[in-house]
Design a protein around this motif. Sequence first.
Motif, mmCIF file in Angstrom:
data_model
loop_
_atom_site.group_PDB
_atom_site.id
_atom_site.type_symbol
_atom_site.label_atom_id
_atom_site.label_comp_id
_atom_site.label_asym_id
_atom_site.label_seq_id
_atom_site.Cartn_x
_atom_site.Cartn_y
_atom_site.Cartn_z
ATOM 1 N N SER A 95 -8.135 -33.057 -6.142
ATOM 2 C CA SER A 95 -9.598 -33.068 -6.068
ATOM 3 C C SER A 95 -10.226 -33.732 -7.293
ATOM 4 O O SER A 95 -11.394 -34.120 -7.257
ATOM 5 N N ASP A 96 -9.451 -33.863 -8.380
ATOM 6 C CA ASP A 96 -9.959 -34.486 -9.609
ATOM 7 C C ASP A 96 -9.554 -35.952 -9.733
ATOM 8 O O ASP A 96 -9.897 -36.603 -10.726
ATOM 9 N N LEU A 97 -8.821 -36.473 -8.746
ATOM 10 C CA LEU A 97 -8.344 -37.848 -8.817
ATOM 11 C C LEU A 97 -9.476 -38.837 -8.582
ATOM 12 O O LEU A 97 -10.341 -38.621 -7.732
ATOM 13 N N GLY A 98 -9.441 -39.940 -9.310
ATOM 14 C CA GLY A 98 -10.312 -41.057 -9.015
ATOM 15 C C GLY A 98 -9.696 -41.897 -7.911
ATOM 16 O O GLY A 98 -8.584 -41.627 -7.443
ATOM 17 N N PRO A 99 -10.367 -42.956 -7.496
ATOM 18 C CA PRO A 99 -9.884 -43.750 -6.363
ATOM 19 C C PRO A 99 -8.739 -44.697 -6.704
ATOM 20 O O PRO A 99 -8.147 -45.282 -5.813
ATOM 21 N N ASP A 100 -8.419 -44.861 -7.989
ATOM 22 C CA ASP A 100 -7.472 -45.910 -8.380
ATOM 23 C C ASP A 100 -6.362 -45.382 -9.282
ATOM 24 O O ASP A 100 -5.807 -46.115 -10.083
ATOM 25 N N GLY A 101 -6.047 -44.090 -9.161
ATOM 26 C CA GLY A 101 -5.025 -43.509 -10.010
ATOM 27 C C GLY A 101 -3.619 -43.890 -9.568
ATOM 28 O O GLY A 101 -3.378 -44.255 -8.415
ATOM 29 N N ILE A 102 -2.683 -43.814 -10.492
ATOM 30 C CA ILE A 102 -1.252 -44.002 -10.216
ATOM 31 C C ILE A 102 -0.590 -42.650 -10.429
ATOM 32 O O ILE A 102 -0.759 -42.042 -11.487
ATOM 33 N N TYR A 103 0.157 -42.178 -9.441
ATOM 34 C CA TYR A 103 0.674 -40.808 -9.556
ATOM 35 C C TYR A 103 1.905 -40.602 -8.685
ATOM 36 O O TYR A 103 2.203 -41.402 -7.793
ATOM 37 N N VAL A 104 2.598 -39.498 -8.973
ATOM 38 C CA VAL A 104 3.678 -38.998 -8.122
ATOM 39 C C VAL A 104 3.103 -37.853 -7.304
ATOM 40 O O VAL A 104 2.615 -36.858 -7.857
#
Length: 226
Positions: A36-45
């Motif tokens: 819910s705290d992610l922006g639209p362009d994050g890189i993540y697992v």
Amino acid sequence: MTPTEDCTQHSPCRELLAIPAAERDSSLRLIITRTSDLGPDGIYVYLNDEFVALLVAMGPGESGRFQRAFPVLGHLATRWNTTYPALLSRAIENMRGDNVLVDSHDQGESSPLYIVVDQGVSGVAQLVRLEELLGFDLPYGALIGIPREHQIVAVPIRKHRDINTMEPLLRLVYNVGSQASDRLSLDVFWFHKGRLHPLHADGNNGELDRIDPPDEFLQLVEQLRR
């Protein structure tokens, strides 16, 4: 902001681009983040619908004295002439050098309970290398608690009686998490093949009331029973 826009005037891009190239790779880490705290362009697992391990770079805070975690946005990978997998691999490699404590606690006939503590940047994001930290594979996964941002509680599943540790694990998670200012979750999870499946172990003050596991977990329980 789109990749074609000039990102040098926007935070966190401005701060990330200010990190010298020679220092950039060593600054990469993963941190636990709610989706819910992610922006639209994050890189993540991806861990589950609630949590991800987000790629960040550690840079100086506003005072210039303290480190701050800046999310690495996806369009920077092209600017840096690299790829998402390469950046994630570099972050995980850096996490191998962090100070992570792993303590085991005997549980009689059940598998030991492991407490994994990383008081540094990554904390619970160390889940991405849990097998490596424990020193063995988890073909059936593990029962997991993440009561605090820097603490993982794990019981490897090797035999059917390990499933019975769910209730004491839930009580432990509740006792730790309910008092913690950095609380993450009071639930118990099945961690399997890199995914954190919530068991929805809703209870009263840490007492097991019900679980709502995925079908794959129920199939595993039956397999181990036989």
